[in-house]
Design a protein around this motif. Structure first.
Motif, PDB file in Angstrom:
ATOM      1  N   ALA A 111       0.833  -1.203   0.000  1.00  6.05           N
ATOM      2  CA  ALA A 111       0.000   0.000   0.000  1.00  6.05           C
ATOM      3  C   ALA A 111       0.869   1.255   0.000  1.00  6.05           C
ATOM      4  CB  ALA A 111      -0.929  -0.004   1.217  1.00  6.05           C
ATOM      5  N   TYR A 112       1.956   1.209   0.781  1.00  3.54           N
ATOM      6  CA  TYR A 112       2.866   2.359   0.827  1.00  3.54           C
ATOM      7  C   TYR A 112       3.536   2.575  -0.523  1.00  3.54           C
ATOM      8  CZ  TYR A 112       6.743   5.371   2.196  1.00  3.54           C
ATOM      9  OH  TYR A 112       7.636   6.414   2.272  1.00  3.54           O
ATOM     10  N   ARG A 113       3.965   1.481  -1.173  1.00  2.00           N
ATOM     11  CA  ARG A 113       4.592   1.588  -2.492  1.00  2.00           C
ATOM     12  C   ARG A 113       3.620   2.190  -3.504  1.00  2.00           C
ATOM     13  NH1 ARG A 113       9.277  -0.469  -3.808  1.00  2.00           N
ATOM     14  NH2 ARG A 113       8.630  -0.606  -5.979  1.00  2.00           N
ATOM     15  N   ARG A 114       2.360   1.747  -3.464  1.00  3.19           N
ATOM     16  CA  ARG A 114       1.346   2.299  -4.379  1.00  3.19           C
ATOM     17  C   ARG A 114       1.158   3.793  -4.139  1.00  3.19           C
ATOM     18  NH1 ARG A 114      -1.460  -2.586  -3.260  1.00  3.19           N
ATOM     19  NH2 ARG A 114      -2.762  -1.518  -1.708  1.00  3.19           N
ATOM     20  N   GLU A 115       1.104   4.175  -2.862  1.00  2.00           N
ATOM     21  CA  GLU A 115       0.916   5.582  -2.516  1.00  2.00           C
ATOM     22  C   GLU A 115       2.079   6.434  -3.027  1.00  2.00           C
ATOM     23  OE1 GLU A 115       0.745   8.407   1.497  1.00  2.00           O
ATOM     24  OE2 GLU A 115       0.526   6.238   1.682  1.00  2.00           O
ATOM     25  N   MET A 116       3.306   5.960  -2.801  1.00  3.53           N
ATOM     26  CA  MET A 116       4.480   6.716  -3.233  1.00  3.53           C
ATOM     27  C   MET A 116       4.596   6.744  -4.758  1.00  3.53           C
ATOM     28  SD  MET A 116       5.795   8.028  -0.602  1.00  3.53           S
ATOM     29  CE  MET A 116       7.301   8.670  -1.340  1.00  3.53           C
ATOM     30  N   THR A 117       4.254   5.636  -5.400  1.00  2.21           N
ATOM     31  CA  THR A 117       4.292   5.595  -6.866  1.00  2.21           C
ATOM     32  C   THR A 117       3.305   6.584  -7.458  1.00  2.21           C
ATOM     33  OG1 THR A 117       4.984   3.273  -6.851  1.00  2.21           O
ATOM     34  CG2 THR A 117       4.007   4.098  -8.889  1.00  2.21           C
ATOM     35  N   GLU A 118       2.124   6.685  -6.845  1.00  2.00           N
ATOM     36  CA  GLU A 118       1.134   7.662  -7.312  1.00  2.00           C
ATOM     37  C   GLU A 118       1.654   9.088  -7.141  1.00  2.00           C
ATOM     38  OE1 GLU A 118      -2.414   6.768  -5.184  1.00  2.00           O
ATOM     39  OE2 GLU A 118      -2.759   4.874  -6.250  1.00  2.00           O
ATOM     40  N   LYS A 119       2.354   9.335  -6.039  1.00  2.00           N
ATOM     41  CA  LYS A 119       2.933  10.669  -5.815  1.00  2.00           C
ATOM     42  C   LYS A 119       3.981  10.987  -6.879  1.00  2.00           C
ATOM     43  CE  LYS A 119       3.921  12.112  -1.661  1.00  2.00           C
ATOM     44  NZ  LYS A 119       4.451  12.183  -0.277  1.00  2.00           N
ATOM     45  N   ILE A 120       4.776   9.981  -7.241  1.00  2.85           N
ATOM     46  CA  ILE A 120       5.785  10.167  -8.283  1.00  2.85           C
ATOM     47  C   ILE A 120       5.109  10.493  -9.609  1.00  2.85           C
ATOM     48  CG2 ILE A 120       7.513   8.949  -9.689  1.00  2.85           C
ATOM     49  CD1 ILE A 120       8.280   7.424  -7.089  1.00  2.85           C
ATOM     50  N   LYS A 121       4.084   9.702  -9.951  1.00  5.15           N
ATOM     51  CA  LYS A 121       3.428   9.870 -11.248  1.00  5.15           C
ATOM     52  C   LYS A 121       2.658  11.184 -11.360  1.00  5.15           C
ATOM     53  CE  LYS A 121       3.149   5.012 -12.590  1.00  5.15           C
ATOM     54  NZ  LYS A 121       2.278   3.896 -13.018  1.00  5.15           N
ATOM     55  N   ARG A 122       2.239  11.713 -10.210  1.00  2.53           N
ATOM     56  CA  ARG A 122       1.544  13.008 -10.250  1.00  2.53           C
ATOM     57  C   ARG A 122       2.464  14.138 -10.698  1.00  2.53           C
ATOM     58  NH1 ARG A 122      -1.667  11.115  -5.735  1.00  2.53           N
ATOM     59  NH2 ARG A 122      -0.227  11.986  -4.200  1.00  2.53           N
ATOM     60  N   LEU A 123       3.782  13.929 -10.573  1.00  3.38           N
ATOM     61  CA  LEU A 123       4.743  14.941 -11.004  1.00  3.38           C
ATOM     62  C   LEU A 123       5.185  14.737 -12.451  1.00  3.38           C
ATOM     63  CD1 LEU A 123       7.016  15.343  -7.841  1.00  3.38           C
ATOM     64  CD2 LEU A 123       5.470  17.044  -8.810  1.00  3.38           C
ATOM     65  N   TYR A 124       4.831  13.587 -13.050  1.00  2.01           N
ATOM     66  CA  TYR A 124       5.198  13.346 -14.440  1.00  2.01           C
ATOM     67  C   TYR A 124       4.558  14.395 -15.358  1.00  2.01           C
ATOM     68  CZ  TYR A 124       7.180   8.667 -13.542  1.00  2.01           C
ATOM     69  OH  TYR A 124       7.964   7.622 -13.101  1.00  2.01           O
ATOM     70  N   GLY A 125       5.360  14.900 -16.274  1.00  6.18           N
ATOM     71  CA  GLY A 125       4.839  15.849 -17.260  1.00  6.18           C
ATOM     72  C   GLY A 125       4.667  17.261 -16.739  1.00  6.18           C
ATOM     73  N   LYS A 126       5.079  17.499 -15.500  1.00  8.68           N
ATOM     74  CA  LYS A 126       4.890  18.827 -14.905  1.00  8.68           C
ATOM     75  C   LYS A 126       6.236  19.520 -14.698  1.00  8.68           C
ATOM     76  CE  LYS A 126       0.644  17.589 -12.448  1.00  8.68           C
ATOM     77  NZ  LYS A 126      -0.003  17.483 -11.115  1.00  8.68           N
ATOM     78  N   THR A 127       6.228  20.835 -14.890  1.00  4.88           N
ATOM     79  CA  THR A 127       7.397  21.656 -14.582  1.00  4.88           C
ATOM     80  C   THR A 127       6.992  22.723 -13.578  1.00  4.88           C
ATOM     81  OG1 THR A 127       6.908  23.070 -16.490  1.00  4.88           O
ATOM     82  CG2 THR A 127       8.493  21.287 -16.819  1.00  4.88           C
ATOM     83  N   SER A 128       7.888  23.042 -12.710  1.00  2.00           N
ATOM     84  CA  SER A 128       7.591  24.031 -11.676  1.00  2.00           C
ATOM     85  C   SER A 128       7.499  25.431 -12.284  1.00  2.00           C
ATOM     86  CB  SER A 128       8.682  24.009 -10.603  1.00  2.00           C
ATOM     87  OG  SER A 128       8.494  25.068  -9.685  1.00  2.00           O
ATOM     88  N   PRO A 129       6.434  26.173 -11.985  1.00  2.00           N
ATOM     89  CA  PRO A 129       6.339  27.545 -12.484  1.00  2.00           C
ATOM     90  C   PRO A 129       7.357  28.481 -11.823  1.00  2.00           C
ATOM     91  CG  PRO A 129       4.538  27.080 -10.969  1.00  2.00           C
ATOM     92  CD  PRO A 129       5.259  25.800 -11.186  1.00  2.00           C
TER      93      PRO A 129
END
Length: 307
Positions: free
Chosen positions: A208-226
């Protein structure tokens, strides 16, 4: 001699959606120390959930032994809880199964669903024992056939029958080796094939922890900091190798640092960017990376680039 009894058990589930098993039957067989059957039963219960259409379709080799209406007509897991707890916790008894980690996990899932105390027990996994000893992985029916066990009257995925077939396979292994069932379970090899409900709970929490952290990683995919903190990776794109992503904590920190340095990460980049590896991949893999328009970068180079 301190005589022990043996309980072999198996669970079937209506579904395992979202990684949670909903038990619809728990079959068991109780044997003496010579593996003579004392008692057996298929405890059929209402899973109080939708059935996975596939297991009711008759397709493949996973088919439930009863109709959906028959399962629905039975009490739920909570009604059987005390008897199941007694089955697994009665003293001077070994518990065993085939691929039993799944079944122990299903019992844990049921306790959680009905807000009941966890049943503290450990079980011997015959699948793990046979796989390690004979260095091959087979289904229960295949092991039975190899051992010459007559299973014509038993039905796969009927919990009671699967429990009995598991017992018969262990009995055949005893005959082949000249050892008793207790000798096998208490041997150094056998002792390493036990799993406890605490272990399964810990593994579930880790997944469950791995899934949670993987989702956090993927939420940053394709994004650049303004407003990046630094600009050492400004406009650069990075794809991280799966070996880097195995350590989800370090991987998240790395992705966050790329973001904070003005860069971007992605899952499967093409056109431009860097494929990041811990060590240089083989030449064939390098060619595939180049075909996607990416350049190779080692992790230590990326670490040196980031603030």
């Amino acid at each position: 001699m301190n005589h022990k009894s043996f309980v072999f058990f198996d669970c079937e589930c209506a579904n395992t959606f979202e990684g949670v098993g909903k038990i619809c039957s728990l079959g068991y067989v109780i044997c003496d120390d010579d593996l003579n059957i004392i008692e057996s039963e298929d405890v059929v219960m209402n899973p109080e959930c939708d059935f996975d259409w596939y297991i009711l379709s008759g397709k493949g080799d996973c088919k439930l032994a009863y109709s959906k209406d028959y399962f629905r007509s039975k009490p739920n897991f909570e009604a059987y809880y005390k008897d199941i707890k007694k089955l697994f916790t009665t003293g001077n008894r070994y518990i065993a199964g085939f691929a039993v980690s799944n079944d122990v996990g299903f019992v844990n899932d049921a306790n959680e669903r009905y807000e009941l105390p966890y049943i503290q027990f450990r079980a011997f996994d015959l699948e793990r024992y046979l796989e390690r000893k004979y260095e091959k992985k087979q289904k229960l029916v295949e092991w039975a056939q190899e051992f010459g066990v007559n299973i014509e009257k038993y039905q796969s995925h009927k919990s009671e029958d699967d429990a009995i077939m598991t017992m018969l396979c262990l009995k055949a292994e005893c005959k082949r080796t000249g050892l008793s069932a207790e000798d096998i379970l208490t041997s150094p090899e056998g002792k390493n094939c036990f799993v406890s409900n605490e272990q399964i709970l810990q593994q579930a929490a880790e997944r469950a922890y791995r899934r949670e952290m993987t989702e956090k990683i993927k939420r940053l995919y394709g994004k650049t900091s303004p407003m990046p903190h630094f600009k050492t990776a400004q406009g650069m794109r990075f794809e991280l190798d799966h070996k880097i992503l195995r350590d989800v904590d370090s991987a998240f920190e790395l992705v966050k640092r790329i973001y904070d340095n003005g860069g971007m990460t992605g899952e499967h980049l093409t056109g431009s960017g860097y494929a990041v590896f811990i060590t240089r991949p083989n030449p064939e893999h390098c060619k595939k990376i180049e075909k996607r328009g990416l350049k190779l970068m080692l992790l230590e180079e990326l670490e040196g680039l980031l603030k």
